[in-house]
Design an enzyme around this catalytic site. Structure first.
Site, short mmCIF file in Angstrom:
data_model
loop_
_atom_site.label_atom_id
_atom_site.label_comp_id
_atom_site.label_asym_id
_atom_site.label_seq_id
_atom_site.Cartn_x
_atom_site.Cartn_y
_atom_site.Cartn_z
N GLU A 56 35.14 53.49 73.82
CA GLU A 56 35.90 53.74 72.60
C GLU A 56 35.13 54.67 71.69
O GLU A 56 33.98 54.40 71.35
CB GLU A 56 36.20 52.42 71.89
CG GLU A 56 36.87 52.55 70.54
CD GLU A 56 38.16 53.35 70.60
OE1 GLU A 56 38.24 54.37 69.88
OE2 GLU A 56 39.06 52.97 71.37
N SER A 64 46.03 52.58 68.00
CA SER A 64 47.05 52.69 66.95
C SER A 64 47.46 51.34 66.39
O SER A 64 48.18 51.28 65.39
CB SER A 64 48.28 53.42 67.50
OG SER A 64 47.95 54.72 67.92
N GLU A 82 57.50 46.84 66.18
CA GLU A 82 58.71 46.04 66.30
C GLU A 82 58.78 45.50 67.72
O GLU A 82 58.77 46.26 68.68
CB GLU A 82 59.94 46.90 66.00
CG GLU A 82 59.91 47.52 64.62
CD GLU A 82 60.83 48.72 64.46
OE1 GLU A 82 61.19 49.04 63.31
OE2 GLU A 82 61.17 49.35 65.49
N TYR A 200 66.21 55.06 75.17
CA TYR A 200 66.26 54.03 74.12
C TYR A 200 67.63 53.36 74.09
O TYR A 200 67.74 52.13 73.98
CB TYR A 200 65.95 54.64 72.76
CG TYR A 200 64.52 54.47 72.31
CD1 TYR A 200 64.18 53.55 71.33
CD2 TYR A 200 63.50 55.22 72.88
CE1 TYR A 200 62.87 53.40 70.91
CE2 TYR A 200 62.18 55.08 72.47
CZ TYR A 200 61.88 54.16 71.48
OH TYR A 200 60.57 54.00 71.08
N THR A 508 56.37 52.00 72.16
CA THR A 508 56.51 50.55 72.14
C THR A 508 55.24 49.91 72.67
O THR A 508 54.54 50.49 73.51
CB THR A 508 57.69 50.07 73.01
OG1 THR A 508 57.47 50.45 74.37
CG2 THR A 508 59.02 50.63 72.52
#
Length: 590
Positions: A56, A64, A82, A200, A508
């Protein structure tokens, strides 16, 4: 690697793969994809933790998935996540991650119980005219344009190619509430990929009924880092996984002979010092290529977050890999030509004074400080020149918050338009100026805005993210590398810029975890199937339900469709007392 559905394989434990004790894993990036790859290597691949190495470039894991109190600045979350009940790979992983909040429970248990006790919903999704709810909020207002969405779904990805959303839909489509809901919830813009919008629409068609009021969504108790990242880190540390921070992988040399691709050398800098790791075919390499939050810059309440186009480590690494083979993708497609109008800035506001709270609670009809759902997702200001949206999650969003504090996430979908009150572009604004624009749209009296936006009442930290919408840029087959490139022996791509065979949707948490699972299972020949995404687009019941809600809960006879009365009458006779009639009635279409 293969896919499965149902719970037969979901609850099975795969046996230890042959030769795994001779293998090692090197994972570039500790975002959700990298962390998930390590989890699957341990749980399903039976690889010893000490043989797994994560690199890292930052001093903190999570990628994120952030949430931090930055010294001298304040609380910051660059974005939100979400979730929904059909994130199959995600819940498959988190069922094995112990909760840090509830002894003896998994993180899935913790999340599930929270959602059962406090299910998500929104009491107000769209506002305008300085804090007033839009009259037809809750309706899609598509009318005849609903057929355009159906037309998109019926197309193939190959036929759409690199077509944009704007090129596919009519102007009337973009005037609908559906487009406002869709664009602001998922961060789609008109110049984005029609292919990705189609994915989507097909992926989440079972949630068409719950998009206007967000009953389709689920959220964590706290910010993403505390809720989602920390439990995985604890799990990996308990298995002695090696996580190296301040370590930037700059290149991976790949040998290509006889149709095979073998990663041979990892080049990196550790605390600024150049190092290299020589690899064998038994050394598995997982690369997180590209990043939407790479090169983020931070402002403050009194300072602008400086715009930048610096590529940063993840994009430069991908470029170096792409230069070696066309099979490793085309990163420039995603980062090079982002329109100036794109979303670049978000801000985290920490409210410190109760004077602002009534302007929020009159929209949510909820107590900000009862620990339960607040806005239930974003509230969008439809007459905002920035197309501003904001969200207030369960409070406290950070465990370190004071009892009376409330954190608000704010973003503007359009970056090159002047604000309605501030008369600046959002990327030119300090935290205070973004706050002033927000308070104006909430309906705070103009003579009070300056005072209530001062740091005495609120502290706002803006963030500039040059690549935040790069996932959605128009693309064609091959622009994203396959999770396992053709001929690859030990190199995999994971994360949202890798091409999953499943055709799942990017941006996602599910996609990050799915690509990691696919990579691990492919390399170790895992005998357990990877969960399929919920194929709701192939379920006639879900399609009929979606058709009903897209037309704002109208029966077929009340829809604005070109069906002559005689044909309608004959059609009714043909289906009377049949299974088709039953399906239509169940969907409220008859």
């Amino acid at each position: 690697m293969y896919y499965t559905s149902g719970n037969y394989e979901a609850f099975a434990t795969p046996r230890k793969p042959e030769g795994v004790d001779q293998k090692s894993a090197y994972i570039v990036g500790t975002g959700l994809a990298g962390l998930a790859a390590a989890v699957f290597l341990i749980r399903d691949g039976h690889m010893a933790g000490e043989r797994i190495h994560l690199f890292e470039e930052l001093p903190l894991a999570g990628g994120s998935l952030d949430g931090i109190e930055k010294p001298h600045l304040g609380f910051v979350t660059r974005g939100g996540r979400e979730m929904e009940n059909h994130f199959e790979c995600m819940w498959d992983m988190y069922r094995s991650i112990p909760s840090l909040e509830i002894p003896g429970a998994s993180y899935l248990d913790e999340f599930y119980w929270l959602d059962k006790d406090d299910p998500n919903s929104s009491n107000c999704r769209l506002i305008h005219k300085r804090g007033n709810r839009v009259d037809d909020d809750g309706q899609y207002t598509l009318g005849k344009q609903s057929k355009e969405l159906i037309h998109l779904i019926m197309k193939t990805e190959e036929s759409l190619g690199d077509q944009t959303i704007e090129e596919f839909f009519s102007e009337d489509f973009f005037k609908s509430n559906f487009w406002v809901y869709w664009a602001t919830m998922f961060a789609f813009e008109k110049w984005h990929s029609a292919v990705e919008m189609r994915r989507y629409a097909m992926r989440f068609i079972h949630h068409i009924d719950g998009l206007p009021d967000f009953t389709s969504l689920k959220f964590n108790k706290y910010n993403q880092y505390d809720s989602m990242v920390k439990p995985i880190i604890a799990y990996l540390e308990s298995h002695d996984v090696d996580i190296q921070f301040d370590t930037k992988v700059t290149d991976i040399q790949v040998e290509q002979t006889a149709g095979k691709k073998v990663a041979k050398t990892i080049h990196m800098t550790v605390s600024g010092e150049a190092k290299a790791i020589e690899l064998t075919p038994d050394d598995l390499v997982f690369v997180t290529n590209g990043s939407i939050t790479e090169s983020s810059t931070y402002g403050s309440h009194h300072e602008v977050a400086k715009p930048t186009k610096a590529l940063g480590g993840s994009w430069n690494l991908w470029e170096n890999l792409a230069a070696q083979s066309d099979d490793f993708g085309h990163p420039k497609v995603f980062y090079q030509d982002l329109p100036a109008e794109s979303w670049f800035v978000s801000a985290t506001a920490t409210i410190k004074h109760p004077a602002i709270e009534p302007y929020i609670e009159r929209l949510t009809h909820r107590d900000l400080h009862d620990g339960k759902v607040n806005t239930g997702g974003i509230i969008t200001i439809t007459d905002s020149n920035w197309m501003m949206s904001f969200a207030i999650h369960r409070q406290p969003h950070f465990k370190e918050q004071k009892e009376n504090e409330t954190t608000v996430w704010i973003y503007g979908l359009y970056s090159n338009s002047e604000g309605n009150y501030v008369h600046k572009k959002i990327e030119e604004c300090t935290g205070q100026e973004i706050t002033e624009e927000w308070l104006y749209h909430l309906g705070v009296p103009v003579d009070k805005i300056k005072d209530l936006a001062s740091q005495e009442y609120i502290n706002t930290v803006p963030v500039y993210m040059p690549y935040i919408t790069s996932y959605f840029m128009p693309r064609v087959k091959g622009d994203r590398p396959k999770v396992i490139p053709d001929g690859s022996v030990n190199l995999a791509f994971i994360g949202n810029f890798a091409e999953s065979p499943s055709r799942d949707t990017v941006f996602t948490t599910e996609y990050s975890i799915r690509t990691a699972m696919e990579a691990v299972y492919s390399f170790l020949n895992g005998e357990r199937g990877i969960p399929q995404g919920f194929n709701s687009a192939y379920d006639i019941r879900e399609l009929l339900k979606a058709f009903y809600y897209l037309n704002d809960k109208k029966a077929i006879k009340d829809m604005d469709l070109p069906i002559p009365a005689l044909i309608e009458k004959i059609g009714h006779k043909k289906i009377k007392d049949t299974f088709i009639e039953e399906l239509l009635k169940d969907a409220n279409l008859m």
